[in-house]
Design an enzyme around this catalytic site. Structure first.
Site, PDB file in Angstrom:
ATOM      1  N   ARG A 175       0.823  -1.206   0.000  1.00 56.60           N
ATOM      2  CA  ARG A 175       0.000   0.000   0.000  1.00 56.60           C
ATOM      3  C   ARG A 175       0.860   1.260   0.000  1.00 56.60           C
ATOM      4  NH1 ARG A 175      -5.335  -0.520   2.538  1.00 56.60           N
ATOM      5  NH2 ARG A 175      -5.051   1.460   3.585  1.00 56.60           N
ATOM      6  N   ARG A 179       9.045   6.519  -3.895  1.00 57.31           N
ATOM      7  CA  ARG A 179       9.157   7.482  -5.000  1.00 57.31           C
ATOM      8  C   ARG A 179      10.510   8.163  -5.024  1.00 57.31           C
ATOM      9  NH1 ARG A 179       4.315  10.359  -3.065  1.00 57.31           N
ATOM     10  NH2 ARG A 179       2.584   9.042  -3.727  1.00 57.31           N
ATOM     11  N   ARG A 258      -8.213  -6.852  14.049  1.00 58.16           N
ATOM     12  CA  ARG A 258      -7.423  -5.931  14.850  1.00 58.16           C
ATOM     13  C   ARG A 258      -8.315  -4.751  15.145  1.00 58.16           C
ATOM     14  NH1 ARG A 258      -3.389  -6.939  17.853  1.00 58.16           N
ATOM     15  NH2 ARG A 258      -2.237  -4.999  17.529  1.00 58.16           N
ATOM     16  N   ARG A 290      -0.073   6.346  16.110  1.00 54.97           N
ATOM     17  CA  ARG A 290      -0.087   7.688  15.531  1.00 54.97           C
ATOM     18  C   ARG A 290      -0.925   8.644  16.345  1.00 54.97           C
ATOM     19  NH1 ARG A 290      -2.937   5.737   9.853  1.00 54.97           N
ATOM     20  NH2 ARG A 290      -4.743   4.794  10.816  1.00 54.97           N
ATOM     21  N   GLU A 314      -3.819   6.680  18.789  1.00 59.41           N
ATOM     22  CA  GLU A 314      -4.349   5.365  18.388  1.00 59.41           C
ATOM     23  C   GLU A 314      -3.481   4.252  18.966  1.00 59.41           C
ATOM     24  OE1 GLU A 314      -4.964   4.862  14.197  1.00 59.41           O
ATOM     25  OE2 GLU A 314      -6.039   6.759  14.020  1.00 59.41           O
ATOM     26  N   TYR A 362      -9.791  -5.651   3.608  1.00 58.66           N
ATOM     27  CA  TYR A 362      -9.159  -4.387   4.003  1.00 58.66           C
ATOM     28  C   TYR A 362      -9.503  -3.323   2.946  1.00 58.66           C
ATOM     29  CZ  TYR A 362      -5.170  -1.691   5.986  1.00 58.66           C
ATOM     30  OH  TYR A 362      -4.356  -0.761   6.578  1.00 58.66           O
ATOM     31  N   ASP A 364     -10.695   0.224   1.334  1.00 58.40           N
ATOM     32  CA  ASP A 364     -10.737   1.671   1.540  1.00 58.40           C
ATOM     33  C   ASP A 364     -12.137   2.156   1.169  1.00 58.40           C
ATOM     34  OD1 ASP A 364      -8.122   1.893   2.383  1.00 58.40           O
ATOM     35  OD2 ASP A 364      -7.336   2.210   0.368  1.00 58.40           O
TER      36      ASP A 364
HETATM   37  N1  UDP Z   1       3.281   1.361   7.743  1.00 60.88           N
HETATM   38  C1  UDP Z   1       4.551   1.435   8.296  1.00 60.88           C
HETATM   39  N2  UDP Z   1       4.996   2.637   8.776  1.00 60.88           N
HETATM   40  C2  UDP Z   1       4.243   3.751   8.743  1.00 60.88           C
HETATM   41  C3  UDP Z   1       2.936   3.681   8.166  1.00 60.88           C
HETATM   42  C4  UDP Z   1       2.495   2.468   7.686  1.00 60.88           C
HETATM   43  O1  UDP Z   1       5.258   0.459   8.357  1.00 60.88           O
HETATM   44  O2  UDP Z   1       4.701   4.819   9.210  1.00 60.88           O
HETATM   45  C5  UDP Z   1       2.817   0.048   7.235  1.00 60.88           C
HETATM   46  C6  UDP Z   1       2.050  -0.728   8.281  1.00 60.88           C
HETATM   47  O3  UDP Z   1       2.367  -2.099   8.109  1.00 60.88           O
HETATM   48  C7  UDP Z   1       0.621  -0.486   7.915  1.00 60.88           C
HETATM   49  C8  UDP Z   1       0.690  -0.445   6.394  1.00 60.88           C
HETATM   50  O4  UDP Z   1       1.941   0.202   6.144  1.00 60.88           O
HETATM   51  O5  UDP Z   1      -0.218  -1.511   8.369  1.00 60.88           O
HETATM   52  C9  UDP Z   1      -0.450   0.287   5.723  1.00 60.88           C
HETATM   53  O6  UDP Z   1      -0.515   1.590   6.227  1.00 60.88           O
HETATM   54  P1  UDP Z   1      -1.778   2.514   6.022  1.00 60.88           P
HETATM   55  O7  UDP Z   1      -1.394   3.869   6.489  1.00 60.88           O
HETATM   56  O8  UDP Z   1      -2.261   2.334   4.645  1.00 60.88           O
HETATM   57  O9  UDP Z   1      -2.790   1.853   7.054  1.00 60.88           O
HETATM   58  P2  UDP Z   1      -4.243   2.346   7.534  1.00 60.88           P
HETATM   59  O10 UDP Z   1      -4.309   3.820   7.300  1.00 60.88           O
HETATM   60  O11 UDP Z   1      -5.244   1.580   6.756  1.00 60.88           O
HETATM   61  O12 UDP Z   1      -4.268   2.026   8.971  1.00 60.88           O
END
Ligand code: UDP
Length: 382
Positions: A175, A179, A258, A290, A314, A362, A364
């Site tokens: 995901r 870049r 989760r 976060r 969170e 999962y 969006d």
């Molecule tokens: N992830 C990470 N570091 C970060 C942010 C995300 O390793 O700082 C990884 C983590 O495994 C997470 C996945 O990327 O489950 C997908 O992140 P996303 O932000 O898409 O998750 P969501 O917003 O759906 O919780």
């Protein structure tokens, strides 16, 4: 009262479905066990700020049909998600881009970054040979190397999923874009934004003219006098957006989810707490993943004009009965168990299972809308 559809769950899937079938002249009753509509995209006004009560929701899509559709129900701002990651005292831009590589290694050009990355991923790629990465750790090491993995991925991911990165599927990390430009936009999609006024307004507009009953669980409703006797007399079909394992009484065993514990706090007379909507805490030792500062989602240019701020920490945790399930757990055991439930579901001719929980996916928000539009279109044609 007679309905064509009993829609279980007043979240995005249920609301889009209800709205679409209504356009074709069908009547729905939407029930939800919570005391509000919106499911997990529910937003609530607190201290002049629309708070994402069940976690940050940033709308992004590359599907023009979906983008045009949501824009009929809200005006979107030009928010671009650019989270900052904090690892100990260091700050990094996300997703992994030239800013991140500069912050990590001091490199300034894409070529310098690629050279450095090649050094970092060389051994991981050699170890893999021709095979595909079998787990998230292998995927991360062969995509971004050890420095990024250890500072920005490992701790965050293990907190988020409560599992070792070696026991998680590779696709979760796919995901995240990598870049070689100075572009901090977290998403690769063409369209992105936050609905001005919050997400709840979208749901209430979608549900206009549809009967909605809150504080009403599926189980209670089915036991009620109204539903008793001949169900067929009350509604033709059920659209079920709750947990699929719960629908079948956990007869094949419980799927794992989760969840998150949210710690929301209003900071009086703090007009700007962290300067960004999303700050990820990527080290293992800090228990939350976060901190969201909600005002920065909607108030891109005038955040400081609101005197107070609302923040949410969170804390990821394993789902237990009574919690709100947020994320399906995408490992082999759960995928196999879901497939068995899916087979049972396919035999229920008059039930449509939809959304993140009904399809254990999962998803969006844009994918939820797309799926609901498709399901409603198929119904309308029947
Ligand atoms: N992830 C990470 N570091 C970060 C942010 C995300 O390793 O700082 C990884 C983590 O495994 C997470 C996945 O990327 O489950 C997908 O992140 P996303 O932000 O898409 O998750 P969501 O917003 O759906 O919780």
């Amino acid at each position: 009262m007679r309905y064509d559809y009993l829609i279980v769950g007043a979240g995005l899937y249920g609301a889009v479905f209800a709205s679409e079938v209504k356009k074709a002249g069908y009547r729905s009753l939407v029930i939800d066990r919570r005391d509000h509509i919106g499911g997990n995209i529910y937003t609530k006004e607190m201290n002049g700020v629309n708070v994402h009560v069940y976690g940050a929701h940033i709308f992004h899509t590359s599907n023009k049909r979906v983008w045009d559709y949501v824009n009929e129900y809200a005006q979107f701002n030009n928010y671009v998600n650019s989270p900052v990651a904090r690892y100990k005292d260091e700050l990094y831009n996300l997703p992994f881009n030239m800013n991140t590589f500069h912050e990590l290694w001091g490199v300034r050009t894409p070529q310098e970054a690629k050279n450095k990355l090649d050094e970092q991923i060389g051994t991981a790629r050699e170890a893999l040979g021709d095979s595909e990465p079998a787990n998230l750790e292998q995927q991360a090491l062969s995509l971004v190397g050890r420095d990024v993995y250890e500072k920005l991925i490992k701790g965050y991911t293990e907190k988020q999923w409560g599992r070792d990165c070696k026991d998680l599927p590779a696709f979760i990390i796919k995901r995240l874009p990598v870049r070689f430009t100075y572009n901090n936009n977290y998403f690769n999609d063409i369209y992105q934004g936050i609905p001005i006024g919050g997400y709840t307004g979208i749901i209430s507009r979608l549900l206009e003219g549809t009967d909605v009953r809150l504080n009403c669980s599926f189980e209670e409703y089915m036991k009620s006098n109204e539903a008793k006797g001949s169900e067929a007399d009350i509604f033709d079909k059920i659209v079920y957006t709750g947990m699929i394992d719960e629908y079948f009484g956990y007869s094949l065993g419980a799927l794992e989810y989760r969840t998150l514990k949210f710690e929301t706090e209003t900071l009086k007379d703090v007009n700007n707490f962290q300067g960004n909507a999303v700050v990820n805490y990527t080290e293992r030792e800090i228990p939350f993943t976060r901190v969201i500062e909600h005002k920065h989602f909607e108030h891109i240019l005038d955040a400081e004009s609101i005197p107070d701020t609302v923040i949410t920490r969170e804390y990821p945790k394993e789902y237990e009965a009574g919690d709100e399930p947020y994320y399906p757990v995408n490992d082999e055991r759960n995928a196999a168990l879901y497939e068995k439930y899916r087979e049972l579901a396919n035999k229920q001719k008059n039930v449509i299972f939809g959304g993140r929980l009904g399809q254990y996916k999962y998803y969006d928000m844009d994918k939820v809308i797309e799926a609901a539009l498709d399901a409603a279109a198929a119904e309308v044609q029947r």
